[in-house]
Enzyme design. Sequence first.
Site, PDB file in Angstrom:
ATOM      1  CG  HIS A 426      -1.971  -1.010   1.247  1.00 43.73           C
ATOM      2  ND1 HIS A 426      -2.779  -1.012   0.435  1.00 43.73           N
ATOM      3  CD2 HIS A 426      -2.106  -1.937   2.151  1.00 43.73           C
ATOM      4  CE1 HIS A 426      -3.726  -2.522   0.601  1.00 43.73           C
ATOM      5  NE2 HIS A 426      -3.216  -2.788   1.689  1.00 43.73           N
ATOM      6  CG  HIS A 465      -6.501  -5.282   2.055  1.00 43.54           C
ATOM      7  ND1 HIS A 465      -5.853  -5.982   2.901  1.00 43.54           N
ATOM      8  CD2 HIS A 465      -7.673  -4.968   2.278  1.00 43.54           C
ATOM      9  CE1 HIS A 465      -6.759  -6.122   4.005  1.00 43.54           C
ATOM     10  NE2 HIS A 465      -7.573  -5.231   3.866  1.00 43.54           N
TER      11      HIS A 465
HETATM   12 ZN   LIG Z   1      -4.041  -6.896   2.773  1.00 43.17          ZN
END
Ligand SMILES: [Zn+2]
Length: 612
Positions: A426, A465
Amino acid sequence: MRIRLTQVTTGIICLLLMLPVNTGCRRTEQAGSKPPLVKTKSGIEMVAIPGGWFEMGSQKGGSDEMPVHKVWISPFLMDVYEVMQDQFRKYQLPDPSHFKNPEYPLEQINWTDATLYCNERSLAEGFEPCYDEETWDCNFAANGYRLPTEAEWEYACRAGTITEYSFGNNKAKLRTYGWYVDNSSGKTHPGGQKQPNPWGLYDMHGNVVEWCNDLYAGNYYSQSPEKNPRGPKEGKERVLRGGSWKSSAETCRSAYRSSDPSIDDTCLASDAIGFRCVRNAPDNVSSEPKMNSEKQTQNTAKTGLVYDDIYIEHKTTPGHPECPERLVRIIKQLKAGGLYSQLVELKPAPADRHWIETVHAPEYIDRARSSCENGAGYLDSGDVPISLKSYEAAVMAAGGVLTAIDAVMEQKVTNAFCAVRPPGHHSLENRAMGFCIFNNVAIGTRYIQEKHNLPKILIVDWDVHHGNGTQAAFYDDPNVLYFSVHQYPFYPGSGSDAEQGSGKGLQTNINVPLPAGSGDESYVKAFEDKLTPAASSFAPDFVLVSAGFDAHEGDLLGGMRVTEQGFAKLTQIAKSIAEKCCAGRLVSVLEGGYGLEGLAASVEAHIRVLMQ
Ligand SMILES: [Zn+2]
């Protein structure tokens, strides 16, 4: 001088008796695992070379060895040794060799006579000869013997290696592997006296330089086809490969090209020129590269494990799911399952700041360090809790990936898993996000490209994610194929299938958003339908996996239903891509995974597949 051979054995039709050969697998064999041997009826041993991709040429050699380019070679059989004088004499042929001895390699042979021998050997064993004895054209569709193409020769010589020689880069070791000017005492030697290459081929460096089928052109690599190149159509000279008893170590390199008549420093007098034969693999083997997930041969891969106690020192807030206990449980599980002792322990070093700066802004790196060292509770956002040692851990997490990449490139291991914290996918160029400080996989990508000169990187991200940071880092980069399958809509919000890259990088960003509740079947289908074909045409040089296990059915954060078996299957597909495209080079890096039991079991299943 031309020797006519055709009358000698015409009409003798023998069936070639072959040992069972497993050539159905199209993986590129790893250095160290030998493909099977085949014995012809006349007793000549050949190696059943598997099909695969390799990088042809060298950036350190002459201009005719560049550019280094990717080539697919279909499976074929190759003589273990050069053609020896006694084999040649079997056909009652006058032996042209200078150094007469039945067990010595044939030399002083010209190209056309070498092809005539190929035809005679084909007829004697019941195969269709490849060469037209009027035009010297080679019929590649015939099942008989022929000279190797230059690409086949280099592929076989390299045997899965990317170093200057099939044994590495150290010239001094050539003494062990070949006869050349420094150890030959001015003559040829019987085959089999030096060490073979990783695929069991002898004298690929030195003894006699070997004829290839191709005509020679110094600029051929800039125009050659990707699959089974067969040399330029026009040319005066034929290619010679492998160096000889007269050659310098430099000219015995895997990528070194010469031709006849040679006026370069190879000193290729005719008593240094010999050859060996190849023939196409039996018909049941496809001649085209295919990506599939079929069961691989049981070569045991060496798998590396990156771990360091500093990763535990990255403390998050009490009760935070991204906790040190994650790694503790993983290591405990690997030990309990007996895997730990079978893994190659890779001790990480901190990433040099230069490599972190290939992805992150200098001021962000400075901010990350000062925030941690000054005891700030979090970095940039409340979901990136930090502690005093977090910066050190983050630098070591990125460094761990680089250590794993080096180990793969040095062939200490075939692949590796990095049990690192904090995770990375991320984090953005100038901002921490979603438990991530530095983007470990993105930094690894730039490292492979710049340090190891391998341009095309596939990143497979199966964390629950979407890896927004990794996507952003390479969104317009055509050399990085980013593939992410993830829960959607979900944190961080990005990852729709409309996000496909931009500019030159259009189509090199593939998102497969899946609804909450998706399980093994949906994930495997995404891999088989979308990842495998895209990877096949992209043909990566290295595969990196952003291995998050938070899509597990028992995860605390994710809403998916993937099982350990599902992760094993995804691993198998990613590994299969690496085997088909880049000699198995794969490094997997831990991202998420927050249900401790499911995480540890999934990592174990993942590593078990990597080790197969
Ligand atoms: Zn994750």
